[in-house]
Design a protein around this motif. Structure first.
Motif, PDB file in Angstrom:
ATOM      1  N   ARG A  36      -8.484  25.196  20.531  1.00 12.42           N
ATOM      2  CA  ARG A  36      -7.292  24.379  20.279  1.00 12.42           C
ATOM      3  C   ARG A  36      -7.743  23.033  19.690  1.00 12.42           C
ATOM      4  NH1 ARG A  36      -2.476  24.259  24.222  1.00 12.42           N
ATOM      5  NH2 ARG A  36      -1.495  23.927  22.200  1.00 12.42           N
TER       6      ARG A  36
ATOM      7  N   ASN B 145       5.473  19.445  28.822  1.00 12.54           N
ATOM      8  CA  ASN B 145       5.018  19.371  30.214  1.00 12.54           C
ATOM      9  C   ASN B 145       3.732  18.578  30.266  1.00 12.54           C
ATOM     10  OD1 ASN B 145       2.915  20.818  32.337  1.00 12.54           O
ATOM     11  ND2 ASN B 145       4.922  20.398  33.199  1.00 12.54           N
TER      12      ASN B 145
ATOM     13  N   ALA C 193      -0.273  20.625  33.477  1.00 15.64           N
ATOM     14  CA  ALA C 193      -1.012  20.252  32.261  1.00 15.64           C
ATOM     15  C   ALA C 193      -2.346  19.579  32.603  1.00 15.64           C
ATOM     16  CB  ALA C 193      -0.163  19.312  31.398  1.00 15.64           C
ATOM     17  N   PHE C 194      -2.572  19.365  33.897  1.00 13.07           N
ATOM     18  CA  PHE C 194      -3.816  18.724  34.356  1.00 13.07           C
ATOM     19  C   PHE C 194      -4.379  19.575  35.491  1.00 13.07           C
ATOM     20  CE2 PHE C 194      -1.650  15.487  32.044  1.00 13.07           C
ATOM     21  CZ  PHE C 194      -2.668  14.754  31.470  1.00 13.07           C
TER      22      PHE C 194
ATOM     23  N   GLN D  69       7.906  24.500  27.212  1.00 15.09           N
ATOM     24  CA  GLN D  69       7.131  23.974  28.353  1.00 15.09           C
ATOM     25  C   GLN D  69       7.991  23.111  29.274  1.00 15.09           C
ATOM     26  OE1 GLN D  69       6.036  24.024  25.188  1.00 15.09           O
ATOM     27  NE2 GLN D  69       3.805  24.054  25.049  1.00 15.09           N
TER      28      GLN D  69
ATOM     29  N   LYS E 273       3.228  16.723  21.914  1.00 17.11           N
ATOM     30  CA  LYS E 273       3.984  17.926  21.544  1.00 17.11           C
ATOM     31  C   LYS E 273       5.022  17.630  20.464  1.00 17.11           C
ATOM     32  CE  LYS E 273       3.387  21.224  22.724  1.00 17.11           C
ATOM     33  NZ  LYS E 273       2.521  22.129  21.921  1.00 17.11           N
TER      34      LYS E 273
HETATM   35  O1  MRU Z   1       0.645  22.895  23.712  1.00 21.20           O
HETATM   36  P1  MRU Z   1       0.482  22.319  25.082  1.00 21.20           P
HETATM   37  O2  MRU Z   1       1.457  22.854  26.063  1.00 21.20           O
HETATM   38  O3  MRU Z   1      -0.941  22.393  25.567  1.00 21.20           O
HETATM   39  O4  MRU Z   1       0.798  20.796  24.842  1.00 21.20           O
HETATM   40  C1  MRU Z   1       0.880  19.873  25.887  1.00 21.20           C
HETATM   41  C2  MRU Z   1       1.587  18.653  25.494  1.00 21.20           C
HETATM   42  O5  MRU Z   1       1.723  18.330  24.346  1.00 21.20           O
HETATM   43  C3  MRU Z   1       2.147  17.821  26.571  1.00 21.20           C
HETATM   44  O6  MRU Z   1       3.286  17.211  26.097  1.00 21.20           O
HETATM   45  C4  MRU Z   1       1.313  16.723  27.071  1.00 21.20           C
HETATM   46  O7  MRU Z   1       1.890  15.494  26.899  1.00 21.20           O
HETATM   47  C5  MRU Z   1      -0.045  16.602  26.627  1.00 21.20           C
HETATM   48  S1  MRU Z   1      -0.971  17.316  27.842  1.00 21.20           S
HETATM   49  C6  MRU Z   1      -0.986  16.101  29.023  1.00 21.20           C
END
Ligand code: MRU
Length: 367
Positions: A95, A170, A175-176, A208, A260
């Motif tokens: 990614r 999210n 996400a963490f 998300q 995002k």
């Molecule tokens: O594609 P994702 O679900 O991995 O992206 C996550 C995001 O963009 C979240 O909004 C976030 O702010 C970043 S991860 C803390």
């Protein structure tokens, strides 16, 4: 955080089996809560790329544990270094936008290089993976406390009334490793008795917000309302949002913020309506090499099927449906960049600062 009152992190080492990493597979949440065993670096690469795990902090932690698994595998080959490097490259290619990925991989590589024997390399990679995960938890907890002060300040102007906070995607504990960035101040405010209500952007195409943030907030008992992605501007025009808090996948030293797709439009609406727009991040999400976020931050493009199809429950079964004419092409930019001029402040583990290079470097002088 708790799932059905049981405390969980998003990634951990399996009890009684140090060769297996376990993750919460987020693809089918909120309808199915599945735990996946990951036994090698290639499987961890797939888990990151196909978003079993996702979110900048968790991508970094998963990469950290992926390098530990890569060391275990490399120890069974005749060329340890070659095998390790190949896993590193595979993990790195998963990614492109979330900078925590390469940050964690390089931290692991540097740590592993310090050790001489293969046993020591394995041990040090495990210690580093655990340290990355534990730091993520501690930093998010501190982000929560710093962000709480902002919410507390706003609440003084409307005592007893709920503070309406809009968030996108999210940037929660999913996400963490735990707590989240954008949601940490929200949980801290809720837990300290400040009434909060969260507008949750659904966050097409992968939803998300609607799937993950809403589920997290519900598990923690935080009042919230899911809104379609286009609603935020209207709410802000009608004074229904006191504050926006989002996360970020990569923040330039100038304060430009990649997050995002759709975040930029919320920031524009926030500025037009004098709504404070904060971005919460651990320092592992700063890219110290980049100044012009719009020009320099790589934006991931994903498959068009994520836009054309949606997944949900039908007759109690997870089902995927086609939304569009089958022959219509679709594009899927996963992130956009919000210029620093639209960001009220950055909430970090060391405190809140303005979104500009001088203020950021004052908080992180060693960088
Ligand atoms: O594609 P994702 O679900 O991995 O992206 C996550 C995001 O963009 C979240 O909004 C976030 O702010 C970043 S991860 C803390």
């Amino acid at each position: 955080m708790n799932v059905n009152s049981m405390p969980y992190r998003t990634i951990w080492l399996k009890e009684n089996d140090d060769a297996i990493v376990q993750i919460i597979d987020q693809r089918n949440l909120p309808h199915e809560f599945n735990i996946e065993d990951v036994a090698d670096a290639a499987t961890m690469s797939i888990a990151i790329e196909d978003m079993h795990v996702r979110g900048a902090g968790l991508i970094g932690a998963a990469a950290g544990f992926g390098m530990y698994l890569a060391c275990l595998e490399a120890s069974q080959t005749i060329d340890f270094q070659k095998s390790l490097k190949s896993s590193y490259e595979q993990l790195k290619s998963t990614r492109p936008t979330a900078v925590n990925l390469v940050w964690a991989l390089d931290r692991q590589m540097n740590a592993i290089e310090q050790a001489e024997s293969i046993e020591a390399k394995i041990r040090i990679s495990l210690e580093t993976a655990k340290a990355i995960a534990d730091e993520d938890v501690a930093f998010c907890q501190r982000i929560g406390l710093h962000g709480l002060e902002i919410i507390r300040e706003i609440s003084k102007a409307k005592p007893g009334q709920p503070i309406n906070i809009l968030t996108h995607c999210n940037a929660g504990w999913l996400a963490f490793v735990d707590h989240g960035s954008a949601t940490a101040p929200i949980y801290a405010a809720h837990d300290s008795g400040i009434p909060v209500h969260v507008y949750v952007d659904e966050t097409r195409p992968r939803n998300q917000g609607a799937r993950l943030t809403a589920w997290e907030l519900a598990q923690h008992g935080v009042p919230h309302t899911i809104i379609a992605d286009n609603v935020g501007g209207h709410l802000m025009q009608h004074a229904m949002v006191d504050l926006v808090i989002t996360g970020t996948d990569r923040t330039a030293v100038s304060g430009d913020v990649a997050n995002k797709i759709g975040t930029y439009l919320k920031a524009l609406a926030a500025q037009d309506n004098d709504v404070p727009f904060y971005v919460a991040l651990p320092s592992s999400t700063f890219d110290w090499e980049i100044r012009d976020g719009v020009a320099e931050i790589p934006i991931e493009q994903r498959g068009d099927e994520e836009v054309k199809y949606a997944q949900g429950l039908c007759d109690n079964k997870l089902t995927r449906v086609l939304l569009t004419p089958p022959e219509s092409p679709a594009s899927n930019f996963a992130f956009d960049v919000t210029p620093a001029r639209l960001v009220t402040g950055l909430i970090t583990e060391r405190g809140t600062c303005a979104a500009n290079e001088i203020a950021i470097r004052q908080l992180f002088p060693e960088k």
